[in-house]
Design a protein around this motif. Structure first.
Motif, PDB file in Angstrom:
ATOM      1  N   TRP A  32      60.574  65.143  51.599  1.00 25.76           N
ATOM      2  CA  TRP A  32      60.006  65.215  50.249  1.00 25.76           C
ATOM      3  C   TRP A  32      58.526  64.850  50.179  1.00 25.76           C
ATOM      4  O   TRP A  32      57.939  64.797  49.105  1.00 25.76           O
ATOM      5  CB  TRP A  32      60.795  64.372  49.231  1.00 25.76           C
ATOM      6  N   VAL A  33      57.933  64.552  51.328  1.00 22.48           N
ATOM      7  CA  VAL A  33      56.496  64.274  51.358  1.00 22.48           C
ATOM      8  C   VAL A  33      55.871  65.407  52.168  1.00 22.48           C
ATOM      9  O   VAL A  33      56.407  65.783  53.207  1.00 22.48           O
ATOM     10  CB  VAL A  33      56.211  62.919  52.038  1.00 22.48           C
ATOM     11  N   ASP A  40      50.348  65.601  49.936  1.00 14.71           N
ATOM     12  CA  ASP A  40      50.313  64.144  49.757  1.00 14.71           C
ATOM     13  C   ASP A  40      49.367  63.492  50.767  1.00 14.71           C
ATOM     14  O   ASP A  40      48.762  62.459  50.484  1.00 14.71           O
ATOM     15  CB  ASP A  40      51.734  63.572  49.866  1.00 14.71           C
ATOM     16  N   GLU A  60      53.760  58.439  50.484  1.00 19.05           N
ATOM     17  CA  GLU A  60      54.754  58.755  49.443  1.00 19.05           C
ATOM     18  C   GLU A  60      54.273  59.953  48.641  1.00 19.05           C
ATOM     19  O   GLU A  60      53.088  60.280  48.689  1.00 19.05           O
ATOM     20  CB  GLU A  60      54.823  57.586  48.458  1.00 19.05           C
ATOM     21  N   PRO A  61      55.126  60.572  47.834  1.00 15.69           N
ATOM     22  CA  PRO A  61      54.641  61.633  46.952  1.00 15.69           C
ATOM     23  C   PRO A  61      53.547  61.093  46.024  1.00 15.69           C
ATOM     24  O   PRO A  61      53.708  60.045  45.402  1.00 15.69           O
ATOM     25  CB  PRO A  61      55.885  62.038  46.157  1.00 15.69           C
ATOM     26  N   THR A  77      50.010  61.979  43.240  1.00 17.10           N
ATOM     27  CA  THR A  77      49.441  62.928  42.288  1.00 17.10           C
ATOM     28  C   THR A  77      47.999  62.533  41.997  1.00 17.10           C
ATOM     29  O   THR A  77      47.652  61.352  42.072  1.00 17.10           O
ATOM     30  CB  THR A  77      50.246  62.957  40.972  1.00 17.10           C
ATOM     31  N   THR A 118      50.898  57.053  42.807  1.00 12.82           N
ATOM     32  CA  THR A 118      52.151  57.556  43.383  1.00 12.82           C
ATOM     33  C   THR A 118      52.909  58.227  42.248  1.00 12.82           C
ATOM     34  O   THR A 118      52.747  57.859  41.073  1.00 12.82           O
ATOM     35  CB  THR A 118      53.026  56.413  43.951  1.00 12.82           C
ATOM     36  N   SER A 130      52.182  68.078  44.929  1.00 14.16           N
ATOM     37  CA  SER A 130      52.713  68.899  46.025  1.00 14.16           C
ATOM     38  C   SER A 130      53.697  69.928  45.459  1.00 14.16           C
ATOM     39  O   SER A 130      54.196  69.759  44.337  1.00 14.16           O
ATOM     40  CB  SER A 130      53.453  67.994  47.006  1.00 14.16           C
ATOM     41  N   GLU A 147      56.713  70.182  46.253  1.00  8.34           N
ATOM     42  CA  GLU A 147      57.988  69.483  46.061  1.00  8.34           C
ATOM     43  C   GLU A 147      58.010  68.787  44.693  1.00  8.34           C
ATOM     44  O   GLU A 147      58.981  68.888  43.949  1.00  8.34           O
ATOM     45  CB  GLU A 147      58.191  68.429  47.173  1.00  8.34           C
ATOM     46  N   THR A 148      56.906  68.083  44.367  1.00 12.55           N
ATOM     47  CA  THR A 148      56.843  67.376  43.079  1.00 12.55           C
ATOM     48  C   THR A 148      56.797  68.381  41.936  1.00 12.55           C
ATOM     49  O   THR A 148      57.399  68.168  40.877  1.00 12.55           O
ATOM     50  CB  THR A 148      55.613  66.438  43.052  1.00 12.55           C
ATOM     51  N   ASP A 160      59.780  61.953  40.660  1.00 12.83           N
ATOM     52  CA  ASP A 160      59.623  61.803  42.103  1.00 12.83           C
ATOM     53  C   ASP A 160      60.671  62.709  42.753  1.00 12.83           C
ATOM     54  O   ASP A 160      61.866  62.563  42.464  1.00 12.83           O
ATOM     55  CB  ASP A 160      59.852  60.335  42.495  1.00 12.83           C
TER      56      ASP A 160
END
Ligand code: MIC
Ligand code: SF4
Length: 642
Positions: A168-169, A173, A266-267, A269, A280, A396, A398-399, A411
């Motif tokens: 997920w990262v 990121d 970590e994810p 923004t 984060t 990202s 994913e996010t 998240d």
């Protein structure tokens, strides 16, 4: 002593100067790229140089920015660009083939080569171990004409990657982490060279996300070594013959070494309105999201979009979210279609856009008033989306996908689904039919529709600059502030018209006031804080103010590409000395400097008189010997034409 990667490529291309950080050097350019929004000016300037054919190994002209075509202007520009390409031996990538940086990575980039492009995200190809640098259109035109590209020999910071990204990262990121560490200020004349064990786990498109957004830090470029991953990527593009291994020597020296453990990221923004405003995703409140835009040259590769398709499989976009998706290239789009991912994305409610810049440059998909928009692109400057009061967050894929499902900032690790594994194709389906190679047998007539304006000429430097401060701005003024893109971009080839919009979103009276001063034979001066001219490479941010009579910009500091553009168009870039003299000037003050020619030729230190306040202060104009000649002549074009 061993060499780092940057030193290796520079030393093989060095034409003038010595490889000492801080000194101006000139290097041979192997490849150039242009895109349509900066390309028309670049080619008008190239035409003015009277060179029969480009002298580079490869020059490519892409159509990817202005593809909405409301009105005849952009389509006329495209025809002009296609005919110029044919005449001068330039490869032409048609509208519909994709975003210049993504296509260049796929089809043309070669490890160890030099590339300059009239777009600030040209460093994307650093992912293929190229020395790839963004520049103004005039610098690209001069490189096509065979001149060296001049820039300050950069200091090199090694970013040593260790560990592996957690599920997920992703690489977005990583670059947001780098932006958190380095910010968007104070990194001029620096290159980020990535190395360390962590590099091996990143594919070329993942590396490209990182090199792409190095531009937001203001570095000259970013670069990865050329290794097994590079070979695999080139093989998948059926161009393994272009592979060469390239890495720094073991005992290479760096200005600084920074360690980043990939497994600890970590994810993240970037919150409004700057790419370095990092948090984060975990810390973000569950803000409702109105729009999610996937794509741009940062995050629109096959891997990015398949990841999104897999996350969204069987789900539909939240009813309050408008889900926009623009693949980076025709190759990516075809691959998504061939493998069934496109229909899955359509089933998830994606609004499929053309594979072009589109939403990223604000010429489409402006969000509603006061909206929250999550974007996988690289810039969230105020107003760039086309909606002045929108809040744009950079995230990202994913996010972004998580928000499509939940309708709020989430998240992606909280989705409670398994992180999708995406395997890169061993072989992409290659179809270069939208790329047109110049054909000697075809006509060399250049098409000039009514949108192609006349190239404005800069006057020679006058010995006295007597100007009014027509605007005083703060820190981090971007070229989007200076000359907006979006809906105004269709006037890129028509300087008198485009100039009407200079500082439109900062002070809508600026253009009219400056123009009326110019008509009265008076000059304008811009006063600014730190990092003036961040962001885009558009030389219009110098050319249009020059047209309006601006003869000097006094700032606390300048960004690299913009400073070069100011010099190219005969505008003096002056730096406060000391910085807090900035506080002693107000808008509409009358400022004056004398003996500009003698001072430029000498130490560049001016005593500037503030006639309104009856005070005086020092400013400096630090130029190389070559730049002094350019400024004295009133711009680079005046020299190259002599
Ligand atoms: C951008 O991302 O701001 C652009 C539009 O690609 C610009 C080029 C331009 O203004 O035409 C850039 O990054 O240089
Ligand atoms: Fe196009 Fe956006 Fe990339 Fe600029 S940043 S080249 S507008 S996709």
């Amino acid at each position: 002593m061993g060499k780092n990667l940057v030193e290796k490529i520079i030393s093989q291309h060095l034409i003038s100067g010595v490889m000492t950080p801080g000194e101006e050097i000139g290097i041979r350019i192997d490849q150039t790229l242009t895109q349509d929004a900066t390309g028309t000016m670049a080619y008008l300037q190239f035409e003015a140089m009277n060179v029969p054919k480009v002298k580079t190994e490869l020059s490519v002209s892409y159509i990817d920015h202005n593809t909405i075509q409301i009105g005849f202007e952009n389509a006329d520009d495209h025809l002009y660009l296609q005919s110029v390409a044919q005449k001068y031996g330039i490869v032409f990538s048609r509208a519909g083939n994709g975003i210049c940086h993504q296509v260049h990575l796929e089809r043309f980039g070669k490890p160890g080569k030099t590339l300059i492009g009239s777009d600030s995200h040209t460093p994307t190809c650093g992912a293929l171990s190229m020395l790839a640098i963004g520049a103004g259109g005039l610098d690209v035109a001069m490189a096509m004409a065979g001149s060296p590209f001049y820039f300050i020999c950069p200091k090199v910071i090694k970013i040593n990657l260790t560990g592996k990204l957690k599920p997920w990262v992703s690489s977005k990121d990583v670059i947001l982490k780098v932006l958190e560490m380095f910010t968007t200020k104070g990194n001029v004349n620096t290159v980020f060279e990535y190395g360390g064990r962590g590099v091996a786990s990143l594919t070329v498109p993942e590396r490209a996300t990182i090199t792409n957004m190095g531009a937001e830090c203001g570095v000259t470029t970013s670069i990865f070594p050329s290794d097994k991953m590079t070979r695999l990527f080139l093989r998948s593009q059926q161009r393994e013959r272009d592979f060469t291994q390239l890495e720094a020597d073991k005992n290479a020296k760096y200005d600084k070494v920074i360690n980043i453990d990939l497994s600890k990221i970590e994810p993240l923004t970037a919150k409004p309105h700057s790419p370095d405003n990092i948090s984060t995703v975990r810390k973000m409140k569950k803000i409702a999201v109105n729009q999610v835009c996937m794509g741009s040259c940062t995050n629109s590769s096959y891997k990015d979009l398949v990841t999104v398709a897999k996350i969204l499989k069987g789900k539909t976009a939240h009813p309050d979210v408008s889900f926009i998706l623009a693949p980076g290239s025709r190759q990516v789009l075809e691959e998504l279609a061939n493998k069934g991912y496109l229909s899955e994305l359509i089933a998830s409610g994606a609004r499929i856009m053309e594979n072009a810049c589109g939403f990223c440059i604000g010429n489409s998909q402006s969000p509603p008033s006061a909206a929250v928009s999550l974007r996988t692109s690289n810039r969230n400057f105020l107003g760039r989306s086309g909606t002045m009061d929108a809040d744009v967050y950079l995230v990202s894929p994913e996010t972004a996908a998580a928000a499509v499902i939940t309708g709020c900032f989430t998240d992606p690790r909280d989705l409670k689904i398994r992180y999708p594994k995406v395997v890169m194709p061993k072989k992409f389906s290659i179809d270069d039919s939208m790329i047109i190679w110049p054909d000697k047998k075809k006509s060399a007539d250049v098409y000039r529709g009514p949108n192609i304006g006349v190239l404005p000429r800069c006057p020679e430097l006058s010995d006295t600059i007597h100007g009014q401060v027509t605007i005083k701005v703060g820190d981090k003024i971007t070229t989007d502030h200076i000359i907006p893109a979006g809906a105004r971009m269709k006037y890129r080839s028509n300087i008198p018209k485009y100039s009407e919009f200079v500082f439109e979103n900062v002070d809508p009276t600026f253009a009219k006031r400056s123009m009326s001063l110019r008509r009265d034979g008076k000059q304008s001066i811009i006063v600014a804080g730190f990092s003036y001219g961040q962001g885009s490479s558009r030389e219009h941010a110098a050319l249009c103010p020059m047209y309006l009579g601006v003869r000097a910009v006094i700032a606390k500091s300048f960004e690299r590409i913009h400073a070069a553009n100011l010099i190219n168009f005969g505008i003096l870039p002056l730096t406060f000395c000391p910085e807090n003299d900035y506080d002693k000037i107000d808008k509409e003050d009358e400022l004056e400097i004398f003996e500009t020619k003698r001072t430029i030729a000498g130490d560049g230190k001016f005593l500037m008189r503030n006639k309104t306040k009856g005070t005086a202060f020092y400013v400096t104009c630090e130029l190389s010997a070559r730049q002094k000649q350019v400024i004295l002549a009133g711009g680079a074009l005046n020299i190259s034409n002599k």
